[in-house]
Design a protein around this motif. Sequence first.
Motif, PDB file in Angstrom:
ATOM      1  N   ILE A   5     -26.763  20.174   9.935  1.00 18.76           N
ATOM      2  CA  ILE A   5     -28.009  20.153  10.708  1.00 18.76           C
ATOM      3  C   ILE A   5     -27.746  19.441  12.037  1.00 18.76           C
ATOM      4  N   ASP A   6     -28.726  19.546  12.939  1.00 14.22           N
ATOM      5  CA  ASP A   6     -28.645  18.799  14.194  1.00 14.22           C
ATOM      6  C   ASP A   6     -29.302  17.431  14.021  1.00 14.22           C
ATOM      7  N   HIS A   8     -32.144  16.179  15.040  1.00 12.87           N
ATOM      8  CA  HIS A   8     -33.581  16.044  15.236  1.00 12.87           C
ATOM      9  C   HIS A   8     -34.152  15.020  14.259  1.00 12.87           C
ATOM     10  N   SER A  10     -36.850  14.932  12.598  1.00 14.38           N
ATOM     11  CA  SER A  10     -37.437  15.473  11.376  1.00 14.38           C
ATOM     12  C   SER A  10     -36.380  15.856  10.335  1.00 14.38           C
ATOM     13  N   HIS A  11     -35.140  16.043  10.767  1.00 13.24           N
ATOM     14  CA  HIS A  11     -34.074  16.440   9.833  1.00 13.24           C
ATOM     15  C   HIS A  11     -33.391  15.245   9.193  1.00 13.24           C
ATOM     16  N   ALA A  16     -35.926  12.851   3.823  1.00 13.90           N
ATOM     17  CA  ALA A  16     -34.968  13.951   3.700  1.00 13.90           C
ATOM     18  C   ALA A  16     -33.615  13.457   3.205  1.00 13.90           C
ATOM     19  N   CYS A  20     -31.748  14.547  -0.376  1.00 18.85           N
ATOM     20  CA  CYS A  20     -30.406  15.133  -0.436  1.00 18.85           C
ATOM     21  C   CYS A  20     -29.472  14.312  -1.318  1.00 18.85           C
ATOM     22  N   ILE A  27     -24.994  15.697   3.908  1.00 21.94           N
ATOM     23  CA  ILE A  27     -25.542  16.030   5.224  1.00 21.94           C
ATOM     24  C   ILE A  27     -24.465  15.799   6.284  1.00 21.94           C
ATOM     25  N   THR A  29     -24.250  16.053  10.415  1.00 22.37           N
ATOM     26  CA  THR A  29     -24.990  16.269  11.662  1.00 22.37           C
ATOM     27  C   THR A  29     -24.023  16.648  12.784  1.00 22.37           C
ATOM     28  N   GLN A  39     -23.462  25.307  16.105  1.00 21.31           N
ATOM     29  CA  GLN A  39     -24.474  25.651  15.104  1.00 21.31           C
ATOM     30  C   GLN A  39     -24.442  27.160  14.845  1.00 21.31           C
TER      31      GLN A  39
END
Length: 224
Positions: A5-6, A8, A10-11, A16, A20, A27, A29, A39
């Motif tokens: 994921i990037d 952000h 919210s991620h 979150a 996970c 995760i 990033t 991406q």
Amino acid sequence: VLLIIDNHSSHISYQAVRYCRGHHIEILTLPPHSTHKLQPLDVSFFSPLKSKYSYYLNKWLSERPGRKARISDIPAIFKPAFEDAAKEDTAKNGFSTTGIWQRNPVSGLWGPNKHCFDDEFEESESEHDMDDGDRDDGPPSPPPDIDDGDTDDRPPLPPPDIDGNDRDDSPPSQPPNPPFRGLPSGSADYQPRRPNSDPPSGPPRDQPLGLHSGLPSGPPRDQP
């Protein structure tokens, strides 16, 4: 499971990350300002999805002239575009193009390729070297010689007095009196100037000779 994921907010929130970890999800990033290269969704999926969605939206508008698409119409337009873009080959190409998971043509094995962008870095370095070759880093040239004959050796003028000492406060000079031209000839008021400044003797010129200035003679009238 590896989740890429990037960064952000919210991620990577606390909820979150906790979810996970509780479900054995790792995760990873991506670095900032690199999603257009690293991406898979940006590289291989979003571009065909946008073109497919524009195609189906224009088709929907042409079949319904004079009508605008509402929020309730978007799912019916988006569904065929997503089905055409979300292909298995598209997902594989996204991971392969970014170098996250790529097949080695020599060994035939799959794995990350850290040399995916070497060609781009070599091109940028060669352009940088060309720019440095065109630039002259030699010492600056000395200033031109000034002819001593043209120099002015006189001392500089003093600066003006700010306190006002240089101001001339003396009263302005009176303009000179104009020369006397004399009265015109034949004027009754014209009197020749006598050389002697003493007053004239005798009675005034506006009275006849032998008459006084009107003073009464003899004793006062209120006395016998």
